[in-house]
Scaffold this motif. Structure first.
Motif, PDB file in Angstrom:
ATOM      1  N   LYS A 168     -40.945  61.649  -3.122  1.00  0.00           N
ATOM      2  CA  LYS A 168     -42.233  61.803  -3.800  1.00  0.00           C
ATOM      3  C   LYS A 168     -42.076  62.597  -5.091  1.00  0.00           C
ATOM      4  N   VAL A 169     -42.783  62.133  -6.127  1.00  0.00           N
ATOM      5  CA  VAL A 169     -42.947  62.882  -7.373  1.00  0.00           C
ATOM      6  C   VAL A 169     -44.393  63.340  -7.415  1.00  0.00           C
ATOM      7  N   GLU A 170     -44.621  64.629  -7.715  1.00  0.00           N
ATOM      8  CA  GLU A 170     -45.986  65.158  -7.699  1.00  0.00           C
ATOM      9  C   GLU A 170     -46.262  65.979  -8.960  1.00  0.00           C
ATOM     10  N   LEU A 171     -47.539  65.996  -9.321  1.00  0.00           N
ATOM     11  CA  LEU A 171     -48.008  66.843 -10.415  1.00  0.00           C
ATOM     12  C   LEU A 171     -48.985  67.848  -9.831  1.00  0.00           C
TER      13      LEU A 171
ATOM     14  N   SER B  28     -49.660  62.045  -7.175  1.00  0.00           N
ATOM     15  CA  SER B  28     -48.316  61.868  -6.637  1.00  0.00           C
ATOM     16  C   SER B  28     -47.912  60.405  -6.745  1.00  0.00           C
ATOM     17  N   ALA B  29     -46.596  60.178  -6.658  1.00  0.00           N
ATOM     18  CA  ALA B  29     -46.062  58.815  -6.716  1.00  0.00           C
ATOM     19  C   ALA B  29     -44.811  58.746  -5.855  1.00  0.00           C
ATOM     20  N   LYS B  30     -44.597  57.612  -5.206  1.00  0.00           N
ATOM     21  CA  LYS B  30     -43.413  57.400  -4.387  1.00  0.00           C
ATOM     22  C   LYS B  30     -42.205  57.115  -5.265  1.00  0.00           C
ATOM     23  N   TYR B  31     -41.038  57.662  -4.827  1.00  0.00           N
ATOM     24  CA  TYR B  31     -39.808  57.398  -5.562  1.00  0.00           C
ATOM     25  C   TYR B  31     -38.637  57.500  -4.593  1.00  0.00           C
ATOM     26  N   SER B  32     -37.651  56.629  -4.746  1.00  0.00           N
ATOM     27  CA  SER B  32     -36.513  56.589  -3.828  1.00  0.00           C
ATOM     28  C   SER B  32     -35.321  57.329  -4.431  1.00  0.00           C
ATOM     29  N   PHE B  33     -34.789  58.319  -3.686  1.00  0.00           N
ATOM     30  CA  PHE B  33     -33.640  59.104  -4.121  1.00  0.00           C
ATOM     31  C   PHE B  33     -32.488  58.936  -3.133  1.00  0.00           C
ATOM     32  N   GLU B  34     -31.265  58.963  -3.658  1.00  0.00           N
ATOM     33  CA  GLU B  34     -30.082  58.937  -2.813  1.00  0.00           C
ATOM     34  C   GLU B  34     -29.505  60.344  -2.715  1.00  0.00           C
TER      35      GLU B  34
ATOM     36  N   ALA C 136     -46.947  71.933 -12.847  1.00  0.00           N
ATOM     37  CA  ALA C 136     -45.579  71.616 -12.443  1.00  0.00           C
ATOM     38  C   ALA C 136     -45.459  70.138 -12.106  1.00  0.00           C
ATOM     39  N   ALA C 137     -44.378  69.519 -12.597  1.00  0.00           N
ATOM     40  CA  ALA C 137     -44.020  68.147 -12.217  1.00  0.00           C
ATOM     41  C   ALA C 137     -42.791  68.269 -11.329  1.00  0.00           C
ATOM     42  N   THR C 138     -42.918  67.940 -10.046  1.00  0.00           N
ATOM     43  CA  THR C 138     -41.863  68.216  -9.085  1.00  0.00           C
ATOM     44  C   THR C 138     -41.372  66.953  -8.385  1.00  0.00           C
ATOM     45  N   VAL C 139     -40.161  67.069  -7.829  1.00  0.00           N
ATOM     46  CA  VAL C 139     -39.549  65.992  -7.052  1.00  0.00           C
ATOM     47  C   VAL C 139     -39.123  66.560  -5.709  1.00  0.00           C
ATOM     48  N   ASN C 140     -39.465  65.859  -4.634  1.00  0.00           N
ATOM     49  CA  ASN C 140     -38.968  66.180  -3.302  1.00  0.00           C
ATOM     50  C   ASN C 140     -38.234  64.950  -2.784  1.00  0.00           C
TER      51      ASN C 140
END
Length: 366
Positions: free
Chosen positions: A91-94, A103-109, A82-86
């Protein structure tokens, strides 16, 4: 030999990383109308091995929910990736089932609409989130393909697109993206010249003429690098209507100061000649390839291997080089004491004779 097998690859044009519909006309796609209920995933029928899978998510009221794409799902649901976003954690995680791999950091609004794309090729997964650079790249140990689907929670999923790149035959589709280079990974990461592959209507084809210059009956891994991402694919130089040439040394033994010659079994053009892995100058007349005496003079005495790179394969042979004059080393005689004892005997006889002479002389004086 069998017909050359090609693994088809699709480089689909993405608009904000969603697949445009035209790409699906090239390869089989999953029938999204058929779904499975009763699990945390909305699963699609079919079995995907190599693919491009994309969807657009609009987060619902619960911003803490984890949403994403699942793939490689087994029928029993006991194995999946699973490739997920929280969005709350940014965070984006596999995952492999429930085990986090990367995992990787990602900024969401809040209430942001974002695209998530998973590309799987030759057991490597790349995850894209709202950009054209993969935020996660990971090798999938034990991956054997499976079903795909979404984990959406209360998010709204739109523009869900899937394109399988598993086709039994065909060429490499590069629809909408510029091909930067094509590399033969197996052959020392050789970068193909533009004349060794062609592009037509978005399709990349490695030329048959180039494939014939490689080792016969051998599987090669190629990598095509595009302006979007890169993909590996495999080609087998296993042709039913092509037989590689062979090379035979004219003589098994050559002497320094002479030329070394090879005979080819067919009409082939030699592009490069290696002796013991090092390139060496040569001339070719018809089916005969000759190394000059000057070039031979640079080689050491003994057995050598020769590999000829031709437009009909890469035959190998051996030859032996010897010195022009072979000198025989004298064998030293075994040590013997025969002459020593002869010398002692003669010397002893002389002493005895001298003693006898002296005794006789003294007797006469008396």
């Amino acid at each position: 030999m069998k017909a050359c097998k090609k693994t088809s690859i699709l480089f689909a044009s993405l608009a904000v990383l969603t697949l445009v519909a035209v790409c699906l006309s090239f390869v089989p796609s999953v029938a999204f109308a058929e779904t499975d209920a009763g699990s945390e995933f909305t699963l699609r029928r079919g079995n995907a091995n190599n693919f491009v899978y994309s969807a657009q998510f609009t987060l619902g009221a619960d911003q803490t929910q984890t949403v994403g794409l699942v793939f490689g799902v087994s029928d029993s649901l006991d194995s999946y990736w699973a490739a997920t976003v929280n969005a709350a954690d940014g965070k984006v995680e596999l995952f492999k089932k429930e085990t986090a791999l990367k995992s990787a950091k990602y900024s969401f609004e809040a209430a942001e609409k974002f695209a998530l794309t998973v590309v799987v090729n030759e057991g490597i997964a790349k995850v894209y989130a709202g950009g054209d650079v993969a935020v996660i790249t990971c090798k999938l140990d034990g991956y054997e393909g499976g079903r795909v689907g979404v984990k959406k929670g209360d998010a709204v999923v739109t523009n869900e697109q899937f394109a399988s790149t598993d086709t039994p035959d065909g060429d490499i589709f590069c629809n909408g993206y510029e091909v930067l280079k094509v590399i033969n990974v197996t052959d020392g990461h050789y970068k193909l010249d533009s004349s060794e592959y062609s592009m037509k209507d978005g399709v990349l084809t490695v030329s048959r003429e180039y494939l014939k210059t490689l080792e016969a009956d051998t599987e090669y891994v190629f990598r095509v690098v595009t302006s979007f991402t890169d993909f590996n694919f495999k080609l087998n130089t296993d042709f039913s209507d092509f037989t590689a040439v062979t090379a035979t040394s004219v003589l098994k033994k050559y002497y320094r100061g002479s030329e070394v010659a090879f005979e080819l079994s067919g009409n082939a053009t030699v592009r490069k000649l290696l002796v013991d892995g090092k390139e060496i100058d040569f001339t070719q007349t018809g089916n005969r390839v000759v190394i000059s005496s000057e070039a031979v003079a640079t080689l050491s005495s003994g057995q050598h291997s020769a590999k000829l790179y031709t437009d009909l394969g890469r035959p190998e042979t051996t030859f032996t080089l010897s010195e022009l004059l072979e000198t025989m080393t004298e064998i030293e005689p075994e040590a013997t004491h025969t002459f020593f004892w002869i010398d002692i005997s003669i010397f002893g006889a002389l002493i005895l004779a001298y003693v006898a002479f002296t005794v006789v002389k003294k007797t006469k004086k008396k």
